[in-house]
Design a protein around this motif. Structure first.
Motif: not given
Length: 281
Positions: A156-168, A172-178
């Motif tokens: 999840m840290h690696f997924v989050n690092a691919q986006f501009a928004s800081p924090g997890m 998490m929101e993207m994972t749930q949405a997908i």
């Protein structure tokens, strides 16, 4: 760099040649230092920009032992090699914080459950593979046996690092949405999607890029106004499904999707369905 303030035995707040506040780390780097002392470059292992987060960063590095930052740096390098992520303090510091807490949790006998573990395993196999490697690296470095689900947290840290928004939270929101998107498609068309398949992986990649485009304010807008109409005429069922997904994503993202972005989403839904019906999904 010259010492501005000693943070701990291994960390100092320093000024670089341009007068920028930096936090320098190194074994025993702060021992016996006084403001104005010159730091020997060969003793500095890592440097972080303090910036506006000066106090938060110095408190964090005063609390987290140097070894955790070192291992987090090695994990970030691993993510760079295998996933192409940039090695930045925005990646290293959250991983160091997570590592420190995970090791303390285990020492205290506390268990941690990750509610998105199943989704992460299905949707982000590449990130999870690196997360498992990171877990092995951490276990070896600290002489512990952290639970296998900690690989999910690294992923999840690696997924989050691919986006501009800081924090997890965004990851998490993207994972749930997908995960929800697959449910919507399955219910809409009465199909079962193998989330391990290449076609599902391709669809997930599209959704991740959609999130990245919205986050960066660069949604798809085609110069030809007939694009969306052409997709709707060619794939009416997929377009209807994309409209359902549009509502879900807009609620999740807090942003309106462009007409062309929805049309492009419909095109990917149509391709996923075509592959399923062709026996390749």
């Amino acid at each position: 760099m010259r010492v501005k303030r000693v943070i701990s035995n291994n960390a100092v707040l320093a000024l670089d040649a341009d007068g920028q506040d930096m936090v320098a780390l190194g074994r025993g780097l702060g021992h016996g230092r006084r403001p104005g002392d010159l730091l020997e470059p060969e003793r500095v292992e890592q440097v972080f920009v303090a910036g506006d987060a000066d106090e938060r960063l110095t408190r964090f590095l005063a609390d987290v032992p140097l070894e955790y930052v070192r291992v987090a740096g090695r994990i970030a390098e691993l993510a760079h090699e295998r996933l192409g992520l940039k090695v930045t303090q925005a990646l290293i510091l959250p991983i160091a914080d997570h590592l420190h807490f995970a090791v303390r949790r285990q020492a205290d006998g506390m268990e941690m459950h990750y509610p998105l573990a199943w989704e992460v395993r299905q949707l982000y196999p590449d990130e999870l593979a690196v997360g498992e490697a990171a877990l092995g690296l951490a276990n070896a470095a600290f002489g512990v046996a952290l639970p296998g689900d900690e690989a999910v947290a690294f992923a999840m840290h690696f997924v989050n690092a691919q986006f501009a928004s800081p924090g997890m939270s965004r990851a998490m929101e993207m994972t749930q949405a997908i995960s929800k998107a697959f449910e919507v498609i399955e219910k809409s068309f009465g199909v079962t999607i193998d989330t391990h398949s290449m076609n599902a992986a391709r669809f997930v990649t599209h959704l991740r890029y959609l999130y990245a485009r919205v986050a960066s304010g660069k949604q798809i807008v085609y110069p030809h106004p007939t694009f969306a109409d052409a997709i709707a005429n060619a794939h009416p069922e997929a377009t209807a499904c994309a409209m359902k997904l549009r509502f879900q994503f807009e609620m999740n993202l807090g942003e309106k999707l462009s007409t062309d972005e929805v049309a492009y989403l419909a095109l990917h839904v149509a391709r996923l369905l075509w592959d399923l019906r062709d026996g390749r999904g």
